[in-house]
Design a protein around this motif. Structure first.
Motif, mmCIF file in Angstrom:
data_model
loop_
_atom_site.group_PDB
_atom_site.id
_atom_site.type_symbol
_atom_site.label_atom_id
_atom_site.label_comp_id
_atom_site.label_asym_id
_atom_site.label_seq_id
_atom_site.Cartn_x
_atom_site.Cartn_y
_atom_site.Cartn_z
ATOM 1 N N UNK A 1 19.993 -1.431 29.267
ATOM 2 C CA UNK A 1 20.867 -1.878 28.181
ATOM 3 C C UNK A 1 21.476 -0.663 27.495
ATOM 4 N N UNK A 2 22.793 -0.556 27.535
ATOM 5 C CA UNK A 2 23.478 0.563 26.895
ATOM 6 C C UNK A 2 24.477 0.028 25.873
ATOM 7 N N UNK A 3 24.869 0.872 24.959
ATOM 8 C CA UNK A 3 25.815 0.462 23.927
ATOM 9 C C UNK A 3 25.541 1.209 22.647
ATOM 10 N N UNK A 4 26.435 1.113 21.668
ATOM 11 C CA UNK A 4 26.286 1.861 20.416
ATOM 12 C C UNK A 4 25.020 1.491 19.663
ATOM 13 N N UNK A 5 24.570 2.411 18.830
ATOM 14 C CA UNK A 5 23.455 2.128 17.935
ATOM 15 C C UNK A 5 23.820 0.948 17.044
ATOM 16 N N UNK A 6 22.915 -0.030 16.951
ATOM 17 C CA UNK A 6 23.180 -1.206 16.132
ATOM 18 C C UNK A 6 23.738 -2.380 16.903
ATOM 19 N N UNK A 7 23.966 -2.215 18.214
ATOM 20 C CA UNK A 7 24.558 -3.311 18.993
ATOM 21 C C UNK A 7 23.539 -4.398 19.325
ATOM 22 N N UNK A 8 22.248 -4.107 19.143
ATOM 23 C CA UNK A 8 21.229 -5.130 19.364
ATOM 24 C C UNK A 8 20.398 -4.941 20.615
ATOM 25 N N UNK B 1 26.954 -1.485 9.607
ATOM 26 C CA UNK B 1 26.012 -2.105 8.672
ATOM 27 C C UNK B 1 24.577 -1.949 9.156
ATOM 28 N N UNK B 2 24.357 -2.169 10.445
ATOM 29 C CA UNK B 2 23.014 -2.057 11.007
ATOM 30 C C UNK B 2 22.492 -0.627 10.913
ATOM 31 N N UNK B 3 23.337 0.348 11.220
ATOM 32 C CA UNK B 3 22.926 1.757 11.159
ATOM 33 C C UNK B 3 22.539 2.134 9.730
ATOM 34 N N UNK B 4 23.341 1.697 8.758
ATOM 35 C CA UNK B 4 23.072 2.048 7.359
ATOM 36 C C UNK B 4 21.761 1.438 6.867
ATOM 37 N N UNK B 5 21.370 0.314 7.434
ATOM 38 C CA UNK B 5 20.137 -0.343 7.004
ATOM 39 C C UNK B 5 18.887 0.264 7.633
#
Length: 349
Positions: free
Chosen positions: A193-200, A301-305
């Motif tokens: 699974x690859x993708x940006x931080x916060x993608x789930x 939003x996910x990264x900031x949390x």
């Protein structure tokens, strides 16, 4: 993309450079403790290791440069599947030496494919490989790739490799993805699974592993985390990892036997990885590289949390757009905007 045009850097990508300057500085000044390559922790090369700059204009440094047999083999593999160019920044007085170096290491290399100069951003390639962050960020290449070195280890989100062998695998994946996409995943296999931080990616991994069909193999890293097995820097270097990478300055590693055990049991190994790690998996195991997509505002939003330090949050946010480019070279793309990515992956099986 049947036959891409590739621009390869020379210094610290194809042949050693800074490591030779370190050795020459230690020989001349007898540093105690000796200088190490890890002390070059930025492109500006400040601090104790800054002394090596005096050797950049030494003809002896260029005379010491040799290409390893492993790198020669990798470049020749690239020449079989792509049009390869060496594009290398070098002092004018050493341009003749550099051209001879290249042709001595690769007698079959077309001389007209040697480009000497600093303005790398003016040349158009499909794929480039460089260790200098500014060259990777400024290039017009479709796929800029960073060669991981101590002076760029904090960068994240960019396509990156640790050596030329990994780069060959990445190029093959780019060519394959541009020609066709799979529609089903055959197991047992690794689900990378690859993708940006916060993608789930982590959430999808947890949801899939609620079923006995899926296992998340143990991974190791140099930062204390509930998701990974923590190792000190020294302990990490002593391990025999078949795949290792760095993300936001943190080292991650995976052991081959952990993956083999899952697949031998007939199950899927689910692993959140960066593209470098995913490509490494594909070299060794049946692997489906799955890009997890999500709207940018939710990613931020996910990264900031998350409980990250400010520098790591900044690097992860800055990397979002760069990581979106990776989706084009993945086997599958999942839209996780509704947080139902695990369901979509189950439909692919």
């Amino acid at each position: 993309m049947l036959r891409p045009k590739i621009g390869l850097d020379w210094d610290d990508v194809t042949a050693p450079f800074n490591s030779l300057a370190i050795a020459m500085a230690n020989e001349k000044y007898q540093f105690e403790p000796p200088l190490t390559i890890e002390e070059i922790d930025s492109w500006e090369n400040r601090g104790r290791a800054g002394v090596i700059r005096e050797f950049y204009e030494s003809e002896e440094l260029y005379a010491r440069q040799t290409v390893s047999e492993r790198n020669k083999k990798a470049v020749r593999r690239l020449m079989e599947i792509a049009d390869v160019y060496f594009i290398t920044a070098v002092y004018p007085k050493f341009m003749g030496i550099r051209a001879r170096q290249i042709l001595e290491a690769f007698p079959e290399f077309p001389p007209e494919n040697i480009i000497l100069g600093n303005a790398k951003n003016l040349v158009q390639f499909d794929i480039i490989l460089d260790d200098a962050i500014h060259n990777v960020l400024e290039t017009p290449a479709t796929y800029p790739v960073l060669m991981r070195k101590p002076w760029n280890w904090k960068m994240t989100g960019l396509l990156s490799v640790n050596n030329l062998t990994e780069f060959v695998s990445l190029v093959k994946q780019i060519i394959h993805a541009s020609q066709s996409r799979s529609v089903k995943i055959k197991g047992p296999a690794v689900l990378a699974l690859v993708g940006p931080s916060g993608s789930g990616k982590s959430r999808i991994t947890r949801e899939l592993c609620e079923s006995e069909r899926f296992v998340s193999p143990k991974t190791y890293c140099t930062k204390q985390s509930v998701k990974h097995h923590y190792l000190t820097e020294q302990e990490f270097e002593q391990q025999h990892f078949f795949e290792r990478t760095m993300y936001a300055g943190i080292k991650y590693g995976t052991k081959k036997e952990d993956i083999e055990a899952v697949l031998a049991d007939g199950r899927y190994a689910v692993m959140p990885l960066d593209m470098c790690g995913a490509i490494a998996m594909k070299r060794h195991f049946p692997t489906a590289i799955i890009y997890i997509a999500k709207d940018k505002e939710w990613l931020i939003k996910d990264i900031l949390q998350e409980n990250f330090e400010l520098e790591e949050k900044t690097l992860r946010i800055l990397s979002i757009d760069a990581e979106k480019r990776n989706r084009e070279i993945c086997d599958f793309i999942i839209d996780n905007s509704d947080d139902r990515g695990a369901e979509q992956i189950l439909r692919l099986l």
